[in-house]
Design an enzyme around this catalytic site. Sequence first.
Site, PDB file in Angstrom:
ATOM      1  N   SER A  68       6.090  -6.719   0.913  1.00 35.05           N
ATOM      2  CA  SER A  68       4.865  -6.082   2.145  1.00 35.05           C
ATOM      3  C   SER A  68       3.683  -6.237   1.619  1.00 35.05           C
ATOM      4  CB  SER A  68       5.887  -4.989   2.721  1.00 35.05           C
ATOM      5  OG  SER A  68       4.926  -5.433   4.194  1.00 35.05           O
ATOM      6  N   HIS A  73      -8.029   2.482  -0.479  1.00 36.14           N
ATOM      7  CA  HIS A  73      -8.898   3.013   0.042  1.00 36.14           C
ATOM      8  C   HIS A  73      -9.372   4.077  -0.353  1.00 36.14           C
ATOM      9  CE1 HIS A  73      -7.586   0.349   3.460  1.00 36.14           C
ATOM     10  NE2 HIS A  73      -6.619   1.089   3.780  1.00 36.14           N
ATOM     11  N   CYS A  88       9.502  -4.411   2.255  1.00 36.78           N
ATOM     12  CA  CYS A  88      10.676  -4.355   3.681  1.00 36.78           C
ATOM     13  C   CYS A  88      12.028  -4.351   3.001  1.00 36.78           C
ATOM     14  CB  CYS A  88      10.280  -5.314   4.247  1.00 36.78           C
ATOM     15  SG  CYS A  88      10.579  -7.463   2.707  1.00 36.78           S
TER      16      CYS A  88
END
Length: 129
Positions: A68, A73, A88
């Site tokens: 995935s 950030h 996943c």
Amino acid sequence: MQGLHLTADLSDCQCDAHWLTAAEPLLAHCVQLVAASGLQAVNQLAHTFPATDHGPGGVTATVLLAESHLCVHTWPEQRGVTVDVYVCNFGADHSAKAHALMDALVVLFAPRALQRQALQRGALASAEC
């Protein structure tokens, strides 16, 4: 669709300031941490935001995983970081690898305050994550 989504909000990070402002070195380190955790990077992208009156611009580093994604950030003016690790679990349970990756990123940024969350996504298989 069953998977595990980990998030962390890191505050007052004590890491070297370049981890909060240097997109390419951060991205390269994220790719190394992905490999060390046993996950598989398939693509990557980094972006540096412009400086403002509040200070240097933050960065976003994203690693697309076969399992995935990882997304980091930064807010250097606040010495803050948010991290998302989503895997996943189709075909295999990657939960331990996701936790290992998140733990390594927390160590890198060395926050004085940390809030973590874990969300099970999709239909649960017979064995829990």
